[in-house]
Design a protein around this motif. Structure first.
Motif, PDB file in Angstrom:
ATOM      1  N   GLU A 109       0.829  -1.212   0.000  1.00  0.00           N
ATOM      2  CA  GLU A 109       0.000   0.000   0.000  1.00  0.00           C
ATOM      3  C   GLU A 109       0.860   1.258   0.000  1.00  0.00           C
ATOM      4  O   GLU A 109       0.561   2.234  -0.689  1.00  0.00           O
ATOM      5  CB  GLU A 109      -0.944   0.003   1.209  1.00  0.00           C
ATOM      6  CG  GLU A 109      -2.023  -1.058   1.122  1.00  0.00           C
ATOM      7  CD  GLU A 109      -2.744  -1.279   2.439  1.00  0.00           C
ATOM      8  OE1 GLU A 109      -3.909  -1.732   2.378  1.00  0.00           O
ATOM      9  OE2 GLU A 109      -2.163  -1.031   3.512  1.00  0.00           O
ATOM     10  N   HIS A 110       1.944   1.225   0.779  1.00  0.00           N
ATOM     11  CA  HIS A 110       2.848   2.378   0.841  1.00  0.00           C
ATOM     12  C   HIS A 110       3.511   2.618  -0.520  1.00  0.00           C
ATOM     13  O   HIS A 110       3.553   3.752  -1.002  1.00  0.00           O
ATOM     14  CB  HIS A 110       3.907   2.160   1.930  1.00  0.00           C
ATOM     15  CG  HIS A 110       4.847   3.291   2.099  1.00  0.00           C
ATOM     16  ND1 HIS A 110       4.461   4.527   2.564  1.00  0.00           N
ATOM     17  CD2 HIS A 110       6.170   3.392   1.850  1.00  0.00           C
ATOM     18  CE1 HIS A 110       5.512   5.331   2.604  1.00  0.00           C
ATOM     19  NE2 HIS A 110       6.553   4.665   2.175  1.00  0.00           N
ATOM     20  N   LEU A 111       4.011   1.559  -1.133  1.00  0.00           N
ATOM     21  CA  LEU A 111       4.649   1.696  -2.446  1.00  0.00           C
ATOM     22  C   LEU A 111       3.635   2.138  -3.498  1.00  0.00           C
ATOM     23  O   LEU A 111       3.969   2.939  -4.383  1.00  0.00           O
ATOM     24  CB  LEU A 111       5.346   0.395  -2.840  1.00  0.00           C
ATOM     25  CG  LEU A 111       6.551   0.004  -1.981  1.00  0.00           C
ATOM     26  CD1 LEU A 111       7.091  -1.358  -2.402  1.00  0.00           C
ATOM     27  CD2 LEU A 111       7.643   1.062  -2.026  1.00  0.00           C
ATOM     28  N   ASN A 112       2.415   1.649  -3.416  1.00  0.00           N
ATOM     29  CA  ASN A 112       1.373   2.094  -4.346  1.00  0.00           C
ATOM     30  C   ASN A 112       1.072   3.578  -4.165  1.00  0.00           C
ATOM     31  O   ASN A 112       0.889   4.303  -5.143  1.00  0.00           O
ATOM     32  CB  ASN A 112       0.095   1.269  -4.184  1.00  0.00           C
ATOM     33  CG  ASN A 112       0.204  -0.087  -4.823  1.00  0.00           C
ATOM     34  OD1 ASN A 112       0.934  -0.274  -5.787  1.00  0.00           O
ATOM     35  ND2 ASN A 112      -0.505  -1.054  -4.283  1.00  0.00           N
ATOM     36  N   LEU A 113       1.004   4.025  -2.916  1.00  0.00           N
ATOM     37  CA  LEU A 113       0.799   5.449  -2.644  1.00  0.00           C
ATOM     38  C   LEU A 113       1.919   6.276  -3.269  1.00  0.00           C
ATOM     39  O   LEU A 113       1.664   7.293  -3.927  1.00  0.00           O
ATOM     40  CB  LEU A 113       0.739   5.711  -1.139  1.00  0.00           C
ATOM     41  CG  LEU A 113       0.802   7.191  -0.722  1.00  0.00           C
ATOM     42  CD1 LEU A 113      -0.479   7.917  -1.096  1.00  0.00           C
ATOM     43  CD2 LEU A 113       1.072   7.304   0.770  1.00  0.00           C
ATOM     44  N   LEU A 114       3.155   5.839  -3.076  1.00  0.00           N
ATOM     45  CA  LEU A 114       4.285   6.573  -3.642  1.00  0.00           C
ATOM     46  C   LEU A 114       4.228   6.594  -5.173  1.00  0.00           C
ATOM     47  O   LEU A 114       4.454   7.634  -5.794  1.00  0.00           O
ATOM     48  CB  LEU A 114       5.610   5.963  -3.164  1.00  0.00           C
ATOM     49  CG  LEU A 114       5.905   6.143  -1.681  1.00  0.00           C
ATOM     50  CD1 LEU A 114       7.099   5.272  -1.272  1.00  0.00           C
ATOM     51  CD2 LEU A 114       6.168   7.600  -1.355  1.00  0.00           C
TER      52      LEU A 114
END
Length: 159
Positions: free
Chosen positions: A72-77
């Motif tokens: 989720e964090h990498l997708n947000l970035l």
């Protein structure tokens, strides 16, 4: 009211750095954009470095997703790189200035410490430096970063 004015100043400084680079950041212009006198700006931010620290906090705050998984964090970035490239323009401008100015380096280091801590809750702590390096590098490439971030996630999760 004071907090609203402070936020207006941070956002004006952010826009200034995004448009003209770190070298183009002028406190008089920031103050004028929000309709105050230059001397009044110093009531909110005693120094230019204080304003820069607030800009870093503002920009990195837009990249936080509390309680998220690594994916989720990498997708947000990745989404932010595509939809809000100005965030990364500002952060890279500040990173470059940090190479020459120890006080700015300290501001950047504080932000990265928080990021490393947040990453340590999502993946092995030794992966934080790799993730940060990949993300910073991707922000300098105009292509869609999602494929690289997906491959990084797979690599880190061992798939």
């Amino acid at each position: 009211m004071a907090e609203e004015r402070r936020q207006e100043l941070v956002e004006a400084a952010f826009r200034c750095i995004s448009a003209t680079g770190f070298e183009g950041l002028r406190l008089r212009a920031v103050a004028a954009e929000v309709g105050i006198d230059h001397s009044t700006l110093h009531h909110h931010f005693p120094t230019k470095k204080d304003l820069i620290a607030a800009v870093v906090e503002y920009a990195t705050g837009r990249l936080r997703l509390p309680g998220s998984t690594l994916a989720e964090h990498l997708n947000l970035l990745g989404r932010a790189m595509r939809e809000q490239p100005e965030l990364f323009v500002v952060l890279r401008e500040i990173d470059l200035r940090a190479l020459r100015e120890p006080e700015i380096r300290a501001i950047v280091d504080r932000g990265e410490m928080g990021w490393r801590h947040a990453l340590a809750t999502r993946t092995a702590p030794e992966h934080a430096a790799l993730i940060i390096a990949v993300v910073k590098g991707l922000t300098l490439i105009p292509d869609d970063p999602q494929d690289v971030l997906s491959r990084l996630e797979n690599l880190l999760e061992g798939t």
